[in-house]
Design a protein around this motif. Structure first.
Motif, PDB file in Angstrom:
ATOM      1  N   THR A 167       1.157  -1.234  -0.217  1.00  0.00           N
ATOM      2  CA  THR A 167       0.010   0.420  -0.141  1.00  0.00           C
ATOM      3  C   THR A 167       0.468   1.429  -0.173  1.00  0.00           C
ATOM      4  O   THR A 167       0.378   2.681  -0.251  1.00  0.00           O
ATOM      5  N   LYS A 168       1.952   0.876  -0.077  1.00  0.00           N
ATOM      6  CA  LYS A 168       3.070   2.489   0.814  1.00  0.00           C
ATOM      7  C   LYS A 168       3.916   2.356  -0.776  1.00  0.00           C
ATOM      8  O   LYS A 168       5.239   2.182  -0.699  1.00  0.00           O
ATOM      9  N   PRO A 169       4.207   2.515  -2.190  1.00  0.00           N
ATOM     10  CA  PRO A 169       5.166   2.654  -3.144  1.00  0.00           C
ATOM     11  C   PRO A 169       5.906   3.159  -2.887  1.00  0.00           C
ATOM     12  O   PRO A 169       4.826   4.942  -2.495  1.00  0.00           O
ATOM     13  N   LEU A 170       7.185   4.465  -2.597  1.00  0.00           N
ATOM     14  CA  LEU A 170       8.114   5.062  -3.390  1.00  0.00           C
ATOM     15  C   LEU A 170       7.622   5.826  -4.370  1.00  0.00           C
ATOM     16  O   LEU A 170       7.331   7.617  -4.440  1.00  0.00           O
ATOM     17  N   ASP A 171       7.526   4.950  -5.601  1.00  0.00           N
ATOM     18  CA  ASP A 171       7.039   5.775  -6.930  1.00  0.00           C
ATOM     19  C   ASP A 171       5.554   4.403  -7.355  1.00  0.00           C
ATOM     20  O   ASP A 171       6.298   4.201  -7.498  1.00  0.00           O
ATOM     21  N   ARG A 172       4.831   5.681  -8.376  1.00  0.00           N
ATOM     22  CA  ARG A 172       4.054   4.238  -8.847  1.00  0.00           C
ATOM     23  C   ARG A 172       3.459   5.295 -10.526  1.00  0.00           C
ATOM     24  O   ARG A 172       3.711   6.666 -10.363  1.00  0.00           O
ATOM     25  N   ARG A 173       4.248   4.876 -11.631  1.00  0.00           N
ATOM     26  CA  ARG A 173       3.942   5.860 -12.483  1.00  0.00           C
ATOM     27  C   ARG A 173       3.164   4.672 -13.800  1.00  0.00           C
ATOM     28  O   ARG A 173       3.083   3.366 -13.892  1.00  0.00           O
TER      29      ARG A 173
END
Length: 587
Positions: free
Chosen positions: A90-96
């Protein structure tokens, strides 16, 4: 020693394993350390883009590791917690999420790295390249964010084909190397722009099977160099751990090794059949292992310029190979080569115009192999994963490395009496390879030593097995046409060029068959895997050896962690992750 599935029964082959045993102990699938989409939904849509994983250590943190992986149109960066803690999806550092293209490969810069800043390279399916910092969130008007979020070849003026591999160049802060499905390799500087028009090139250097060009511009622009290598797509490349050499594998079935600074070809090897898809260096820069469309893994001695052995265990194409530096055992003599100083033989090869051992016959090199002072390794461990959903582990021992290379004295007997092969072939998972794979090893179609009939274990059949020789040749010609001229017009002039190159490729392959760079199957040892397990329901696309675990990924979009022996308790259970979605950046 074979794995638990050595019985070869249908149930064993279809059962997905969550643990396996080697001489070190039992490896366990850490269910709690599974990385995938936060929604935990299976990847949808028809895409052949492999799921790849990259790691970086930022230091100074209780969990210093970062992992990046791509799934379809999405790219994720997470804190990697290894085998000790559960992954928090639930806590990605970054999602693109990319709209009109797919990320195909990526690589972290290991020099310009800190807890608050990373530099990540990303290659895409339509040829674009991005340099970005996943640690910095998008802030309107932030000049530093714009500086660390650059696109190259955005208009696809340099190359329109898929990016197949991308790497930062060792020892250089801002330079990176990119390979394409067009068969070309480009050198970029991330501080320089690309031109507004398609670049014009001028010859810089040329050698056997490759040429190097530079851009004709008044000011320095990207790309700095263009390498044209072999025929067909460049599938992967890898820098040696000593940073001096570049290994490239192509769809034409060749491994080519270059001295990177001098741009000289210093070694080459030919696959037994079809294209080579993957390559990896040993930790001491002395051996390379390759895999590809022949369903084999091939070990090549860079020091001796010869194929040492082949490994037979997969039932489909081998997609990734990797050495395990944590279980490989080296003698002290390897330390100087590991630091890149024991290169006299390689430098001599460059000085002598590439007159190396790969042009000698196996008989001519057999004594040299035994007397070589370079064979000082006790055991190499390497692994492979493939489209058959199996992971194989292999041990390359000193007795295999120093084994004399056989001559062709048995060839006439084998061809006249194919049934005599069954008693001499090694077994994999206790299932006998079909006789036709070796009994026809002198048959050459489109320049390759093609097996006729079944070429895999058990009841699984190679997709060429039911085709006649004429049909195989016709299909191969069509595939070569598509690979070499996918970006060009179909004029008669270029068709004639295709035929000319195809005939030349056949001649070159016939010449190399039976030499130390492409021995027949009965001329080198045939390894059997120490582990051969089905670990996924989808084809496998990634394999990374880490100190406390092995990381694998499959096309379904799941990155798994396998704990090494003693790293976790057998009774540890899977942690439950909330099934919630997260926000992200739309690119």
């Amino acid at each position: 020693m074979a794995s638990k599935s050595e019985g070869g029964g249908k149930d064993d082959l279809n059962f997905i394993k969550d643990k396996f045993t080697t001489r070190e102990g039992t490896y366990i699938l850490a269910h709690w350390s599974e990385y995938t989409k936060p929604t935990r939904l299976q990847t949808t849509g028809s895409t052949n883009t492999p799921v790849r994983a990259s790691f970086i250590n930022v230091g100074g943190d209780p969990s210093p590791e970062r992992i990046c992986f791509n799934i379809g149109k999405e790219l994720y960066v997470y804190i990697y917690k290894g085998v000790k803690k559960a992954a928090d999806l639930t806590k990605p550092l970054d999602r693109r999420v990319y709209k009109a293209t797919l990320p195909t490969c990526h690589d972290f810069n290991t020099v310009l790295v800190s807890k608050d800043s990373l530099r990540l390279l990303v290659g895409f399916s339509h040829g674009q390249i991005q340099v970005t910092d996943p640690m910095r969130k998008e802030i309107s008007g932030d000049p530093l964010k714009r500086e660390l979020n650059k696109f190259f070849n955005e208009e696809k003026l340099i190359d329109k084909s898929k990016v197949t591999c991308i790497r930062w160049i060792p020892g250089q802060l801002n330079h990176f190397l990119v390979s394409y499905a067009s068969g070309q390799l480009y050198v970029y500087n991330d501080e320089l722009p690309c031109g507004p028009v398609p670049p014009t090139y001028q010859p810089f250097k040329q050698g056997d099977g490759y040429s190097i060009h530079t851009c004709k511009t008044k000011s320095t622009r990207n790309p700095l160099y263009r390498w044209v290598i072999g025929q067909g797509a460049i599938n992967e490349f890898a820098f040696s751990p000593c940073s001096r050499y570049l290994a490239v594998v192509s769809q034409d079935g060749f491994l080519r090794v270059f001295h990177y600074d001098s741009m000289e070809l210093v070694g080459s090897m030919r696959s037994y059949f079809g294209g080579l898809l993957c390559v990896c260096w040993s930790p001491d820069s002395k051996f390379l292992v390759c895999g590809g469309e022949d369903d084999l893994v091939t070990v090549y001695s860079f020091y001796e310029k010869r194929v040492v052995c082949r490994g037979q265990g997969h039932r489909s194409w081998v997609s990734v190979v990797a050495f395990d530096p944590y279980t490989s055992v080296f003698s002290s003599d390897n330390s100087d080569l590991r630091n890149g100083t024991k290169v006299q033989d390689v430098q001599g090869t460059v000085a002598n115009g590439n007159q190396s051992n790969h042009q000698k016959t196996p008989a001519e090199l057999s004594q040299t192999s035994l007397q070589s002072s370079g064979s000082c390794v006790t055991t190499y461990r390497f692994g492979s994963v493939g489209q058959d959903t199996f992971m194989c582990l292999w041990d390359l021992t000193e007795d295999v490395i120093q084994q004399p290379i056989s001559t062709r004295t048995r060839t006439s007997i084998l061809l006249s009496n194919p049934n005599s092969l069954s008693a001499t072939l090694p077994r994999c998972n206790n299932v006998q390879k079909t006789n036709s794979l070796l009994s026809n090893n002198d048959v050459s179609i489109d320049g390759n030593a093609h097996p006729v009939g079944n070429s895999v274990m058990g009841n699984s059949t190679h997709h060429f097995a039911t085709l006649s020789l004429g049909e195989r040749k016709e299909i191969t010609e069509k595939k070569e046409h598509k690979r070499n001229f996918s970006l060009s017009s179909k004029s008669s002039e270029k068709n004639n060029m295709l035929k000319s190159n195809h005939v030349k490729h056949i001649d070159e392959s016939i010449k190399v068959l039976g030499t130390c760079s492409c021995p027949r199957l009965d001329e080198v040892p045939l390894l059997e895997p120490i582990v051969c397990e089905k670990i996924s329901s989808e084809r496998l696309t990634e394999l990374v050896f880490r100190e406390d675990c092995i990381v694998t990924a499959c096309q379904e979009g799941i990155v798994n962690t396998w704990a090494r022996p003693g790293k976790v308790a057998l009774t540890q259970h899977r942690a439950i992750n909330p099934q919630t979605s997260t926000g992200g950046t739309i690119v």
